[in-house]
Design a protein around this motif. Sequence first.
Motif, PDB file in Angstrom:
ATOM      1  N   VAL A  70     -42.647 -12.130  13.703  1.00 22.73           N
ATOM      2  CA  VAL A  70     -41.703 -13.010  13.008  1.00 22.73           C
ATOM      3  C   VAL A  70     -42.030 -14.473  13.271  1.00 22.73           C
ATOM      4  N   GLN A  73     -45.606 -15.498  11.770  1.00 24.09           N
ATOM      5  CA  GLN A  73     -45.643 -15.691  10.328  1.00 24.09           C
ATOM      6  C   GLN A  73     -44.798 -16.885   9.887  1.00 24.09           C
ATOM      7  N   THR A  74     -43.756 -17.203  10.632  1.00 29.97           N
ATOM      8  CA  THR A  74     -42.962 -18.384  10.321  1.00 29.97           C
ATOM      9  C   THR A  74     -43.778 -19.658  10.499  1.00 29.97           C
ATOM     10  N   ARG A 129     -47.598  -9.025   8.576  1.00 30.79           N
ATOM     11  CA  ARG A 129     -46.290  -9.271   7.989  1.00 30.79           C
ATOM     12  C   ARG A 129     -45.234  -9.234   9.091  1.00 30.79           C
ATOM     13  N   PRO A 130     -44.104  -9.922   8.890  1.00 31.03           N
ATOM     14  CA  PRO A 130     -43.107 -10.049   9.950  1.00 31.03           C
ATOM     15  C   PRO A 130     -42.040  -8.970   9.944  1.00 31.03           C
ATOM     16  N   ASP A 166     -40.295 -14.024   3.193  1.00 28.91           N
ATOM     17  CA  ASP A 166     -41.254 -13.910   4.290  1.00 28.91           C
ATOM     18  C   ASP A 166     -42.643 -14.303   3.820  1.00 28.91           C
TER      19      ASP A 166
END
Length: 338
Positions: A70, A73-74, A129-130, A166
Amino acid sequence: MRADPLMDAIGMIDDTTIRNARAYKVRRRPRRWRTALAAAVILCMLLTVPALAFAGVDPAYEVLYSISPVVAQTLKPVQMSCEDNGIRMEVISASVQEDHADIYISMQDLTGDRIDGTTDLYDSYHINRPFDSSAGCQLVSYDAEQKAATFLISITQWDKKDIGGDKITFSVREFLSGKQILEDLLPQLDLASVAQTPGIQTNVDIRGWSQPEGERIDVESIPVLTPQNDLLFSPAPGVQVTAMGYIDGKLHIQTHYDNLHETDNHGYLYLQNAEGEVIKTSVSISFWDDDRSGSYDEEIFDIPAEGLAGYQVYGKFWVGAKLTKGNWQVTFPLENDK
């Protein structure tokens, strides 16, 4: 706190720390505590890492992604296209419907003919991917005039949760192209003269196997043939038949595939009679050769010697591919279609 200084600080992690972090296995499913831990680790880095020369953020990104997808990827900036080694990768479109996303990515050769209709990403791609999901990538089209191949990335989030807001990072480090598909009769294999007491070996370095659906077979206990130089012949480039014989009442045929890591040479054998009736393998075992650069495939047919009358051996092979290496990576947002 701005993301750029944060990523710069992460990039200062020394190589030993990165290697140790890579060796540490973390469960794939993200948790709130892991996000908090990642934030604490980043804060510690900012407070304790000395002002060293910038070391690059990609290895640090991988480490951070292993701790918290999370957060990683942010912080990852959007990049819709990239070029390396004369190959351009670009995001064409991204469509999201509830818990499923379809993303189209193109790879185009700007300087040569390394992209074609057989282009295979060779399991070298990563889809970061988160969220928890299943994902895959496949070739869907090729434009010969543009020398461009289009790939479809499909992602389905678990628990039927909606995807949206996302960012996804898709990366490729190498691909294969120029693959040939060959299928033909192998007349060199005479089923009327199969050895009944061939040389056998055990304790081979198994790398994979197939078995009938629903059955559990102790593959490591199955003896396999010892390669026989006097039977050696090549039905396709990079492929050699190395042994054939009966073991425990079952027909074994062994092939060797060269340079597996750079060609992905592979194939299979089957038996067929004049009426077109086909007998496929019941079990197959793949094991490494001595230097682990090539692979032996042992195909086992559950048929007695007296049942072979009228049958011949055929082979189908995927060979001759060329490997192209590089570093391609794109990062793009996902938004639900309205």
